[in-house]
Structures are given as structure tokens and as C-alpha cells.
Design a protein around this motif. Structure first.
Motif, PDB file in Angstrom:
ATOM      1  N   ALA A  57      10.925   7.673  14.237  1.00  0.00           N
ATOM      2  CA  ALA A  57       9.728   8.316  13.698  1.00  0.00           C
ATOM      3  C   ALA A  57       9.949   9.814  13.660  1.00  0.00           C
ATOM      4  N   THR A  58       9.166  10.469  12.843  1.00  0.00           N
ATOM      5  CA  THR A  58       9.138  11.921  12.800  1.00  0.00           C
ATOM      6  C   THR A  58       7.745  12.346  13.245  1.00  0.00           C
ATOM      7  N   ILE A  59       7.699  13.398  14.022  1.00  0.00           N
ATOM      8  CA  ILE A  59       6.429  13.948  14.469  1.00  0.00           C
ATOM      9  C   ILE A  59       6.214  15.257  13.723  1.00  0.00           C
ATOM     10  N   GLY A  60       5.098  15.341  13.003  1.00  0.00           N
ATOM     11  CA  GLY A  60       4.782  16.543  12.242  1.00  0.00           C
ATOM     12  C   GLY A  60       4.284  17.664  13.135  1.00  0.00           C
ATOM     13  N   SER A  61       4.066  18.818  12.538  1.00  0.00           N
ATOM     14  CA  SER A  61       3.660  19.996  13.303  1.00  0.00           C
ATOM     15  C   SER A  61       2.294  19.826  13.961  1.00  0.00           C
ATOM     16  N   GLY A  62       1.467  18.932  13.459  1.00  0.00           N
ATOM     17  CA  GLY A  62       0.167  18.668  14.063  1.00  0.00           C
ATOM     18  C   GLY A  62       0.174  17.483  15.001  1.00  0.00           C
ATOM     19  N   GLY A  63       1.364  16.962  15.340  1.00  0.00           N
ATOM     20  CA  GLY A  63       1.478  15.820  16.230  1.00  0.00           C
ATOM     21  C   GLY A  63       1.366  14.486  15.517  1.00  0.00           C
ATOM     22  N   ASN A  97      -1.862   8.343   1.295  1.00  0.00           N
ATOM     23  CA  ASN A  97      -1.729   8.741  -0.102  1.00  0.00           C
ATOM     24  C   ASN A  97      -0.869   7.720  -0.845  1.00  0.00           C
ATOM     25  N   GLU A  98      -0.989   6.472  -0.430  1.00  0.00           N
ATOM     26  CA  GLU A  98      -0.182   5.390  -0.981  1.00  0.00           C
ATOM     27  C   GLU A  98      -1.088   4.459  -1.774  1.00  0.00           C
ATOM     28  N   ALA A  99      -0.615   4.001  -2.932  1.00  0.00           N
ATOM     29  CA  ALA A  99      -1.433   3.177  -3.823  1.00  0.00           C
ATOM     30  C   ALA A  99      -1.698   1.777  -3.268  1.00  0.00           C
ATOM     31  N   THR A 100      -0.719   1.164  -2.611  1.00  0.00           N
ATOM     32  CA  THR A 100      -0.908  -0.215  -2.159  1.00  0.00           C
ATOM     33  C   THR A 100      -0.765  -0.384  -0.648  1.00  0.00           C
ATOM     34  N   ASP A 101       0.130   0.350  -0.011  1.00  0.00           N
ATOM     35  CA  ASP A 101       0.321   0.226   1.430  1.00  0.00           C
ATOM     36  C   ASP A 101      -0.781   1.002   2.155  1.00  0.00           C
ATOM     37  N   PRO A 158       0.836  -2.964   7.444  1.00  0.00           N
ATOM     38  CA  PRO A 158       0.842  -4.423   7.336  1.00  0.00           C
ATOM     39  C   PRO A 158       1.317  -4.952   5.990  1.00  0.00           C
ATOM     40  N   VAL A 159       1.505  -4.092   4.992  1.00  0.00           N
ATOM     41  CA  VAL A 159       1.863  -4.534   3.640  1.00  0.00           C
ATOM     42  C   VAL A 159       3.358  -4.458   3.387  1.00  0.00           C
ATOM     43  N   GLY A 160       3.963  -3.350   3.735  1.00  0.00           N
ATOM     44  CA  GLY A 160       5.369  -3.139   3.396  1.00  0.00           C
ATOM     45  C   GLY A 160       6.139  -2.527   4.543  1.00  0.00           C
ATOM     46  N   ILE A 161       7.109  -1.713   4.195  1.00  0.00           N
ATOM     47  CA  ILE A 161       7.925  -1.029   5.187  1.00  0.00           C
ATOM     48  C   ILE A 161       7.521   0.440   5.175  1.00  0.00           C
ATOM     49  N   TRP A 162       6.937   0.876   6.261  1.00  0.00           N
ATOM     50  CA  TRP A 162       6.394   2.219   6.373  1.00  0.00           C
ATOM     51  C   TRP A 162       7.437   3.292   6.057  1.00  0.00           C
ATOM     52  N   ALA A 163       8.688   3.076   6.458  1.00  0.00           N
ATOM     53  CA  ALA A 163       9.736   4.081   6.231  1.00  0.00           C
ATOM     54  C   ALA A 163       9.941   4.353   4.752  1.00  0.00           C
ATOM     55  N   SER A 164       9.749   3.353   3.902  1.00  0.00           N
ATOM     56  CA  SER A 164       9.962   3.555   2.468  1.00  0.00           C
ATOM     57  C   SER A 164       8.848   4.392   1.833  1.00  0.00           C
ATOM     58  N   ILE A 165       7.746   4.581   2.549  1.00  0.00           N
ATOM     59  CA  ILE A 165       6.607   5.340   2.041  1.00  0.00           C
ATOM     60  C   ILE A 165       6.770   6.824   2.302  1.00  0.00           C
ATOM     61  N   GLY A 166       7.530   7.183   3.316  1.00  0.00           N
ATOM     62  CA  GLY A 166       7.711   8.591   3.668  1.00  0.00           C
ATOM     63  C   GLY A 166       6.462   9.181   4.290  1.00  0.00           C
ATOM     64  N   THR A 167       6.120  10.395   3.891  1.00  0.00           N
ATOM     65  CA  THR A 167       4.991  11.090   4.512  1.00  0.00           C
ATOM     66  C   THR A 167       3.646  10.742   3.886  1.00  0.00           C
ATOM     67  N   ASP A 168       3.620   9.783   2.960  1.00  0.00           N
ATOM     68  CA  ASP A 168       2.346   9.391   2.351  1.00  0.00           C
ATOM     69  C   ASP A 168       1.470   8.552   3.288  1.00  0.00           C
ATOM     70  N   LEU A 169       2.034   8.073   4.389  1.00  0.00           N
ATOM     71  CA  LEU A 169       1.258   7.395   5.431  1.00  0.00           C
ATOM     72  C   LEU A 169       1.538   8.110   6.750  1.00  0.00           C
ATOM     73  N   ARG A 170       0.486   8.693   7.326  1.00  0.00           N
ATOM     74  CA  ARG A 170       0.641   9.443   8.580  1.00  0.00           C
ATOM     75  C   ARG A 170      -0.474   9.072   9.545  1.00  0.00           C
ATOM     76  N   PHE A 171      -0.098   8.976  10.803  1.00  0.00           N
ATOM     77  CA  PHE A 171      -1.048   8.651  11.863  1.00  0.00           C
ATOM     78  C   PHE A 171      -1.213   9.873  12.759  1.00  0.00           C
TER      79      PHE A 171
END
Length: 180
Positions: A57-63, A97-101, A158-171
Motif C-alpha cells: 500500500a501507499t500512504i498519502g500525505s494525509g494518512g 473516483n472510479e466508475a464501477t469499483d 469488492p468488485v475488482g483489484i484495487w491496485a489496478s485502480i490507483g489513486t482513484d480509490l482511497r481510504f
């Protein structure tokens, strides 16, 4: 002098002003009592660990957490709440910011012997493209039982592989509120 139960009235002293103030300090309003019996914990996205050693995982500047590599995209963080507490709500901030995931956050109760159950779930809404707050007060088996269970938060796509989405899905992180 007058007597009370055989004692002279000069043997008795009235309550001192200091004692009266001390007793008054022990009187609480319902709101103050509720506040003392309520609490919350928060867990940053940076606290989550990948289930698989091959996932990073990568941790962004805001955690915030976003998946970098791997195909097993579940991330976990322990939750420590007081025994006997009742969970009243779960809150999170997600970037989607992902259309389906989308991202799913689950609060899970894990038996010491085997098995787990999901107590609460939050799903992000696709294509919001901004940090968005989500919450739920729908909690199943919300009374904490640390004698028989441990508790974890899980976040994943739960839909796909999060890594393929990049930064469009962030927790960003989660908060759990409880009362005693």
C-alpha cells in the motif's frame, strides 16, 4: 442545652461550606453523564496492514491508504473497545473516483476459536471524486465481548483489484462511536 439522642446540641456541627461544595461537584447533568459514558476511537488509513505479504500500500500525505501492488486487496486494522460497550455508529471518509469499483469498510467480530461475522458495513459511492463522509448506525451484535471475540476493521474493493485502480480509490480512516 437541648439534647438529641442523649447528645448535647453543642456536640453537633453543621455541614461546612467546603463539604457542601464538594458534594455539589459530584452532581452531574444527564448530558454530562452521557458524555462520560460515551466514547469513540479513530483509526487512520495508515494503521491498516495488507492481508497478503505480496500486497503493498501507499500512504498519502494525509494518512490515506491506497493499494499499490498485489491481487489480494484486503487491509486490516485492530479495533480495541471496552468490554460491555455498545457500538452506536461507524464513520469513514473515502475517496472514490472510479466508475464501477468502490471501497467497502467492514467492522468484523472474530471468535477466538474460529470464524467471524460482520457487524457493520459501509460502501463508497462510485465516481464522487472527492473525500466523502459515510456513516452507518446499523450495527449487528453491537455489544463488545472481549472475553470471546477480537474486533477488526477491513477495507477492500469488492468488485475488482484495487491496485489496478490507483489513486482513484482511497481510504482516509474510520471512527467508531460507543456507549457504556
Amino acid at each position: 442545652a437541648e439534647t438529641l439522642d442523649g447528645q448535647d446540641s453543642t456536640d453537633f456541627a453543621g455541614t461546612s461550606d467546603l463539604a457542601a461544595k464538594a458534594n455539589a461537584a459530584d452532581v452531574y447533568t444527564k448530558t454530562e453523564i452521557d458524555a462520560k459514558l460515551s466514547g469513540s476511537i479513530s483509526i487512520s488509513g495508515a494503521a491498516f496492514r495488507a492481508r497478503s505479504a505480496s500486497t503493498t500500500a501507499t500512504i498519502g500525505s494525509g494518512g490515506e491508504l491506497f493499494m499499490a501492488t498485489g491481487t489480494d486487496d484486503r487491509f486490516y486494522a485492530p479495533v480495541v473497545l471496552p468490554h460491555g460497550a455498545t457500538i452506536t455508529g461507524m464513520y469513514t471518509t473515502l475517496w472514490d473516483n472510479e466508475a464501477t469499483d468502490y471501497l467497502r469498510l467492514e467492522l468484523q467480530r472474530v471468535a477466538y476459536v474460529s470464524g467471524y461475522s460482520t457487524l457493520a458495513t459501509i460502501n463508497s459511492t462510485t465516481s464522487v471524486g472527492a473525500d466523502t463522509a459515510y456513516s452507518t448506525t446499523s450495527i449487528v451484535n453491537g455489544t463488545i465481548d472481549t472475553e470471546n471475540y477480537t474486533y477488526v476493521l477491513s477495507v477492500y474493493d469488492p468488485v475488482g483489484i484495487w491496485a489496478s485502480i490507483g489513486t482513484d480509490l482511497r481510504f482516509q480512516g474510520a471512527r467508531i462511536d460507543y456507549t457504556m
